[in-house]
Design an enzyme around this catalytic site. Structure first.
Site, PDB file in Angstrom:
ATOM      1  N   ASP A 124       9.051   3.216   0.666  1.00  0.00           N
ATOM      2  CA  ASP A 124       7.747   3.796   1.310  1.00  0.00           C
ATOM      3  C   ASP A 124       8.199   3.199   2.508  1.00  0.00           C
ATOM      4  OD1 ASP A 124       5.407   4.323   2.462  1.00  0.00           O
ATOM      5  OD2 ASP A 124       4.115   3.703   0.824  1.00  0.00           O
TER       6      ASP A 124
ATOM      7  N   TYR B 185       0.866  -1.274  -0.072  1.00  0.00           N
ATOM      8  CA  TYR B 185      -0.047   0.055  -0.149  1.00  0.00           C
ATOM      9  C   TYR B 185       0.923   1.404  -0.083  1.00  0.00           C
ATOM     10  CZ  TYR B 185      -3.325   3.607   1.713  1.00  0.00           C
ATOM     11  OH  TYR B 185      -4.178   4.483   1.803  1.00  0.00           O
TER      12      TYR B 185
ATOM     13  N   LYS C 182       3.613   8.923   9.849  1.00  0.00           N
ATOM     14  CA  LYS C 182       3.366   8.183  11.123  1.00  0.00           C
ATOM     15  C   LYS C 182       4.172   8.603  12.150  1.00  0.00           C
ATOM     16  CE  LYS C 182       0.415   5.050   8.570  1.00  0.00           C
ATOM     17  NZ  LYS C 182      -1.079   5.283   8.900  1.00  0.00           N
TER      18      LYS C 182
END
Length: 454
Positions: free
Chosen positions: A248, A146, A276
């Site tokens: 990522d 993702y 995050k």
């Protein structure tokens, strides 16, 4: 006597919210929470309380950001100090370069940095940058990974088995109505952890590929580690063919280690994306990487902007977070790894004692649990998206609900996050809940007998 609904207020709030808030939630991911999308009142450390007054040990942690736990005092103080000085300037401020200097010092690939708000938009910027630098169109991603919810990369995260295609040459499957096809978005999908397939594809198509984007730890699907030598070979191939390698690290960054997964594995990408954990829950992301690439943004030839980029309170939170993470030679990471490993080991032992097969894999700060549908080989059970499908998701959903009933909150897809706020007492309480929940879900007759004996 009627059983009391411990989630009655959450149910009422969800019904009320659904009348004005699409789906009753603000992110579709939350629609699948078990036992239902709960409403929360407050949180502190490793714990949070819902609107019904139920307390939970939290292993969701905002789906990853809260590496220091809820309400970390130093982070909150830094954020509040900045809020008093100003919320947004639409201009520069010294905290920007204080944070960029810290990141460039800590992260192996970071020679230049640009800040944003979300991981999705940072991915978008990195892909644009790679295409501009190479003059090529194709982006290669991996099945089950993702990289944000934007149209140009949301392919084959969780494709249905009927649509996946061949295991070695997967279809690029749209994850949403309203998207262009993968071919129209110039995206190619391959299986992860299979270097032979990647080598074969690059031998034929390398001249068309601008970037390979990958999670260095496949955090969004089963917390799958890279096989030995896999990332090293991907790095070699990208160098050989002039392809921009993008890591990522929205989830793994500042969680796998202070230097991210790239620091943990010793592999330096050309660009990396963070989010995050960088600010312990405040909204911030960044693109970091090679100076010659990032300077295409710096000189304005590649567009990148945003009203909320480097918003001062979030940058202040990030500076404070990185300062804490760097203290005492990374003592926070040692604590998290020790706590998480104790939890993983304890869950494995409970499964073995009860005779319930479990997959437990990953790292102390981030791991995965699943119920295998068949025999599990020793060692790593899941190595890519297709093998991640060989678990009983319905049983795990029931397990998640059973844990919630016992005051433990986890993500339905199997990921567990740890923070520095989790204690040995939290681990002990969690293991009690895990054992009772496993018996309830996997050995219902035993659960009934146990209840009758009390």
């Amino acid at each position: 006597m009627a059983k009391v609904d411990r989630y009655a207020t959450s149910r009422a709030y969800l019904e009320r919210a659904s009348k004005t808030l699409a789906g009753g939630v603000s992110s579709n991911v939350r629609r699948g929470d078990k036992p239902l999308p709960l409403y929360f009142d407050h949180a502190k450390g490793a714990h949070l309380w819902d609107v019904d007054g139920n307390r939970y040990i939290d292993y969701v942690l905002g789906r990853g950001p809260l590496i220091l736990g809820h309400g970390a005092e130093e982070v909150i103080e830094a954020t509040c100090r900045q809020l008093e000085r100003g919320q947004i300037y639409a201009a520069q401020h010294p905290l920007e370069f204080e944070l960029s200097e810290r990141i460039c010092k800590i992260v192996p690939c970071a020679e230049r940095v640009r800040f944003g708000i979300s991981g999705s938009e940072a991915v978008h910027g990195a892909l644009r940058l790679a295409r501009a630098a190479t003059g090529r169109k194709i982006v290669l991603k991996f099945e089950g990974q993702y990289h944000g919810w934007l149209d140009n990369i949301l392919y084959s995260l969780a494709p249905h088995e009927d649509a996946m295609g061949d295991a070695l040459h997967p279809n690029g499957v749209q994850e949403s109505r309203g998207q262009f096809t993968a071919a129209e978005s110039h995206v190619v999908v391959l299986p992860w952890n299979n270097i032979a397939v990647l080598e074969e594809h690059l031998a034929q198509h390398a001249g068309e590929i601008a970037a390979i984007i990958t999670e260095p730890i496949m955090a969004n699907t089963a917390v799958i580690p890279p096989l030995p030598g896999y990332l090293e070979r991907v790095r070699e191939l990208c160098t050989q063919y002039g392809i921009v390698l993008i890591f990522d690290e929205v989830i793994a960054g500042f969680r796998a280690s202070l230097a991210g997964a790239q620091g943990r594995f010793g592999i330096k990408p050309d660009l990396t994306i963070f989010g995050k954990a960088i600010a312990n829950g405040l909204p911030i992301s960044c693109i970091a990487g090679r100076a010659d690439l990032m300077d295409l943004i710096g000189n304005g030839s590649v567009g990148h902007g945003g009203t909320y980029n480097s918003i001062p309170p979030a940058v202040a939170a990030a500076v404070a977070t990185l300062d804490i993470l760097a203290q005492d030679d990374g003592a926070v990471y040692k604590k998290i790894e020790k706590t998480g490993q104790a939890l993983m080991d304890g869950i494995r032992k409970i499964g073995e004692r009860l005779g319930i097969p479990l997959i437990v894999q990953g790292y102390g700060a981030l791991f995965y649990i699943g119920f295998p549908l068949g025999p599990v080989d020793e060692g790593q059970a899941i190595t890519n998206y297709r093998t991640a499908l060989k678990v009983d998701q319905e049983k795990y959903n029931s397990f998640v609900s059973a844990l919630a009933d016992r005051g433990v909150r986890v993500i339905p897809r199997g990921n567990w996050f740890l923070s520095s706020a989790h204690s040995p007492a939290d681990v002990a309480e969690t293991l009690e809940a895990v054992e009772a929940s496993l018996i309830e879900v996997c050995q219902p007759a035993a659960a009934v007998a146990l209840g009758a004996s009390k």
